[in-house]
Design a protein around this motif. Sequence first.
Motif, PDB file in Angstrom:
ATOM      1  N   LEU A 179       0.933  -0.938  -0.009  1.00 47.16           N
ATOM      2  CA  LEU A 179      -0.172   0.089  -0.074  1.00 47.16           C
ATOM      3  C   LEU A 179       0.980   1.269   0.125  1.00 47.16           C
ATOM      4  O   LEU A 179       1.606   1.378   1.077  1.00 47.16           O
ATOM      5  N   PHE A 180       0.772   1.955  -0.986  1.00 48.95           N
ATOM      6  CA  PHE A 180       1.606   3.340  -1.202  1.00 48.95           C
ATOM      7  C   PHE A 180       0.439   4.498  -0.803  1.00 48.95           C
ATOM      8  O   PHE A 180      -0.536   4.478  -1.263  1.00 48.95           O
ATOM      9  N   GLN A 181       1.079   5.348   0.085  1.00 40.39           N
ATOM     10  CA  GLN A 181       0.239   6.449   0.381  1.00 40.39           C
ATOM     11  C   GLN A 181       1.129   7.869   0.346  1.00 40.39           C
ATOM     12  O   GLN A 181       2.431   7.888   0.746  1.00 40.39           O
ATOM     13  N   ALA A 231      -3.013  -0.289  -9.016  1.00 36.49           N
ATOM     14  CA  ALA A 231      -4.367   0.419  -9.087  1.00 36.49           C
ATOM     15  C   ALA A 231      -4.411   1.104  -8.018  1.00 36.49           C
ATOM     16  O   ALA A 231      -3.934   1.102  -6.871  1.00 36.49           O
ATOM     17  N   PRO A 232      -5.553   2.088  -8.249  1.00 38.26           N
ATOM     18  CA  PRO A 232      -5.918   2.856  -7.198  1.00 38.26           C
ATOM     19  C   PRO A 232      -6.602   2.177  -5.855  1.00 38.26           C
ATOM     20  O   PRO A 232      -7.160   1.239  -6.301  1.00 38.26           O
ATOM     21  N   GLY A 233      -6.270   2.629  -4.641  1.00 44.61           N
ATOM     22  CA  GLY A 233      -6.813   2.019  -3.805  1.00 44.61           C
ATOM     23  C   GLY A 233      -8.324   2.180  -3.686  1.00 44.61           C
ATOM     24  O   GLY A 233      -9.022   3.013  -4.422  1.00 44.61           O
ATOM     25  N   THR A 264      -2.454   0.432  -4.485  1.00 44.40           N
ATOM     26  CA  THR A 264      -1.959  -0.870  -4.321  1.00 44.40           C
ATOM     27  C   THR A 264      -1.293  -1.647  -5.294  1.00 44.40           C
ATOM     28  O   THR A 264      -1.418  -1.443  -6.355  1.00 44.40           O
ATOM     29  N   LEU A 265      -0.508  -2.312  -4.751  1.00 45.85           N
ATOM     30  CA  LEU A 265      -0.017  -3.473  -5.666  1.00 45.85           C
ATOM     31  C   LEU A 265       0.175  -4.708  -4.802  1.00 45.85           C
ATOM     32  O   LEU A 265       0.319  -5.012  -3.717  1.00 45.85           O
ATOM     33  N   LEU A 266      -0.541  -5.935  -5.529  1.00 42.53           N
ATOM     34  CA  LEU A 266      -0.513  -7.260  -5.156  1.00 42.53           C
ATOM     35  C   LEU A 266       0.376  -8.133  -5.610  1.00 42.53           C
ATOM     36  O   LEU A 266       0.546  -8.242  -6.804  1.00 42.53           O
ATOM     37  N   LEU A 267       0.961  -8.736  -4.679  1.00 39.33           N
ATOM     38  CA  LEU A 267       2.017  -9.929  -5.149  1.00 39.33           C
ATOM     39  C   LEU A 267       1.211 -11.310  -4.852  1.00 39.33           C
ATOM     40  O   LEU A 267       0.631 -11.356  -3.694  1.00 39.33           O
ATOM     41  N   ASP A 321      -0.473 -11.610   3.911  1.00 32.45           N
ATOM     42  CA  ASP A 321      -1.978 -12.137   4.053  1.00 32.45           C
ATOM     43  C   ASP A 321      -2.789 -11.294   4.224  1.00 32.45           C
ATOM     44  O   ASP A 321      -3.674 -11.124   5.518  1.00 32.45           O
ATOM     45  N   PRO A 322      -3.130 -10.220   3.471  1.00 30.53           N
ATOM     46  CA  PRO A 322      -4.059  -9.251   3.636  1.00 30.53           C
ATOM     47  C   PRO A 322      -5.379  -9.750   3.773  1.00 30.53           C
ATOM     48  O   PRO A 322      -5.791 -10.582   2.968  1.00 30.53           O
ATOM     49  N   LEU A 323      -6.444  -9.055   4.436  1.00 26.51           N
ATOM     50  CA  LEU A 323      -7.867  -9.190   4.290  1.00 26.51           C
ATOM     51  C   LEU A 323      -8.441  -8.389   3.466  1.00 26.51           C
ATOM     52  O   LEU A 323      -9.582  -8.437   2.901  1.00 26.51           O
ATOM     53  N   GLU A 324      -7.897  -7.287   3.272  1.00 28.22           N
ATOM     54  CA  GLU A 324      -8.373  -6.135   2.203  1.00 28.22           C
ATOM     55  C   GLU A 324      -7.370  -6.182   1.072  1.00 28.22           C
ATOM     56  O   GLU A 324      -6.181  -5.797   1.450  1.00 28.22           O
ATOM     57  N   LEU A 325      -7.848  -6.200  -0.186  1.00 28.36           N
ATOM     58  CA  LEU A 325      -7.022  -6.096  -1.464  1.00 28.36           C
ATOM     59  C   LEU A 325      -6.594  -4.840  -1.939  1.00 28.36           C
ATOM     60  O   LEU A 325      -5.756  -4.706  -2.728  1.00 28.36           O
ATOM     61  N   LEU A 326      -7.659  -3.979  -1.584  1.00 22.51           N
ATOM     62  CA  LEU A 326      -7.507  -2.511  -2.286  1.00 22.51           C
ATOM     63  C   LEU A 326      -7.454  -1.534  -1.436  1.00 22.51           C
ATOM     64  O   LEU A 326      -7.874  -1.499  -0.307  1.00 22.51           O
TER      65      LEU A 326
END
Length: 855
Positions: free
Chosen positions: A771-773, A809-811, A823-826, A850-855
């Motif tokens: 997560l980039f902010q 992609a935008p959060g 956000t970037l998902l691996l 192990d995120p529970l929120e993807l975006l």
Amino acid sequence: MSRYAEVAVDAPVDHSRTFSYSIPDRFHPEPGQLVWVPFGRRILQGIVVELANAPQVEATRDILQTIEPGPLLDANAMSLARWLSHYYFCSLFDTLALFLPPGFKAQVRSQIRYRELSDADMAGLKPPTRNALSALAESRRMTEKDFAGLLGRSGTREVNRLADRGLVERRVRLPRPRAFRYTANLLPTGSPDVAGNWPSLDVTVSVRQSRLLSAVRETPGGYSATLANREFGSGVGDALVKKGLLAMEWVRNESRVAGLPEHGRDEWGTEEGLSSDQEAPSTETPPPENPLTLTPAQAAVLSPILEKLEDPSQPPRTFLLHGVTGSGKTEVYLQAIARVVARGHQAIFLVPEIALTPQTVGRVHARFPGRVAVTHSGLTDRQKFDQWWRIRDGDYDVVVGPRSALFAPLSNPGLIVIDEEHEWTYKQSEGQPLYHARTAALELSRLTGAPVLLGSATPDVESYYHAQQGRFHLLELPHRIGFGNNSDAGSPVPGDDGGREAGEFRISQIPKGLPEVHVSDMRQELRQGNRSIFSAKLARGLEDCIAGGKQAILFLNQRGSAPMVQCRECGYVVTCSSCSSTLTYHGAESRLRCHQCNRRSRLPDTCRQCGSRSIRQLGIGTHRVVDEVNSRFPNVQVERWDSDAARSGLVPEEAMRRLAEGEVQVLVGTQVVAKGLDLPNVTLVGVVLADIGIYRPDFRAGERAFGLLCQVAGRSGRGAEQGQVIVQTYNPDHYAVAAAARQDYSTLYQTEIAARRSCGNPPFNRLVRLLFQDMNATTCQRLAMAAARSMREQIRSQGLTDVNIVGPAPGVPPRIRGRYRWTLLLRGRNLHRFLDRVDLPARNVTIDVDPLELL
């Protein structure tokens, strides 16, 4: 003897990294001990991780001071913290801090003192600096924070420059945190001869130091350090300790609940010790409760658990208890805990939220009177402080609490119970480390040998998959107490779950004992001219329930009165100025509120975009449901239970009392009403809109909707009378709604696992979210794009085939509290090995494993 210590420092550093420090001769630190250390220009708290004979670097700096007289963390805590730091890519200090007592954090207090300056010293200084020095000359001393404020925006940098040039004197005080129950005493080093004469001094001492030295030598048993600071001046005792003429001794205060560290104000005007207005924890416990007679089904699932408690050496040490709501899981937990306690061990009992499970907590208290510690955020600082030390002293056999209770200082854990293991509240969502309590519990089990008992009516799909693969031991309770294989039950089990589901007809596959379920197709209701938020079926059900003196629960997982306010002319939607999210209208306060940052504003009279007065509130929330019930049944007592009600002063225990005593006949709430309620008089549950959340851009959306529907349905029919559940939906054919209507976990699991296998989602791969902010939208996007480009290049250069990059992609939402989000998902199987080789920005990026929120 080791001359160096590896210290985890309270600073944003790479995960698992420690720093080498020299150990002065007067200190004898141990692993797990808190210390003050220099770090660049700052002085920070650190935790000694290990002692070493050689440092990592050539030049080292000294440990400045120990904070606590002995280690606060044992070997298991240190090992688990190391593992958490590596697994979740966060600093070692952050993971070690999970195990420390409440209130351990303390800030260095720095004073700036005036020095006489010549004209040459003042030459070349900027006007703001000259003015600040003039103010300092008048007061002679001030805190560094205040002095830096006088210097303007770059005040901290200017203070450092002035101190480096010797134009001001900086004095630093290293306080001891408030959360320690020790009294510091000064003792003389050496001893007098037979004539009572002390050895002559081989170092120079000041007059005040000489007087204090004499006072300490004349006082048997030690001289209070607080008294020494008051009588002889702050720092005099420390100076004698550094010269080797005195020693510092910490004496443990043993007064338990009543005992506190010594009070007193120091020269900095700071009150030491805990606030005197904080109350001690209540020692009131409910009447003792004897174990209930187990049903054959309960006895069958308890037996392998007890066997594992006797010999936990052979895997698997993890049990997954899949029991429908009301099947008696809580009694299985309690009898397993009783065996652990009888063997001289301790147990950890995790629940999703303490405030929402008062009946379960009450049963644990009744079963183990006076031996249960309940930890949660609602305790005062004093209560948390006292409880932590009492747990460490072995005063409690059982610790009950949310995810943080896993890190309680138990010396000999023998069992870890995680009730409602599917709940996403077990995952830390804000602030490092972003750990999941279930994952951490499995590692703690590996370190200590304590078995883990997971329980749920709707297990996490990944947990159930591990059970199917033999990694967990699967245990099942397919029927409610008093039905099916549980028909030989002795006493009913209060405090456990309950549930039944919906269809326009009774569904034969529903497990025995669960309530009758109906599904109301709201599309058909609209075709028939019904514009109400209640279907004809739910409206009749409410009338019959109220007329019969029974209670009803209405569930809607959406707060407020209307989730969106829109202009009917141009389509403009009112959004938060700090977040990219719509504002929710709360009719009770006639205000719009952002559910991301809690910003409030008034409802506009005209459209801000086109000036039209056609402003409408769209959608429904719990406030609107309460209004609708009140208009239909004006003489019925209705209560709303959601996070808004909690913030406005609702006390869960008081609400539970009113419900249990029948003062409230209709309860309206969000997901909080789906957990832990055992009310025999509730015969109707209405799901006002089951579709909320189902279409979120998240592969777990269907699983979450299924779990919520099953859990809330389980509140009905827990007494002698048959219950019913009415589920309203615009999509009755959705697999999650249909499976929940039948309480058919097997079908839900098969659907989910097939979709996840096809897409490569967990449990077949691991996920890591970056997560980039940033406050600047362009900067945030550029950071995410650059990271994605760099990682894709590394994947190509290394020839990796098991790591996939999704995005950036935008959060969702793309901005929260003024910070833009990308956000970037691996996705892959060896993500840790890959990320260990990736250079990510030191700031503005959060790694969520192990995120529970993807975006």
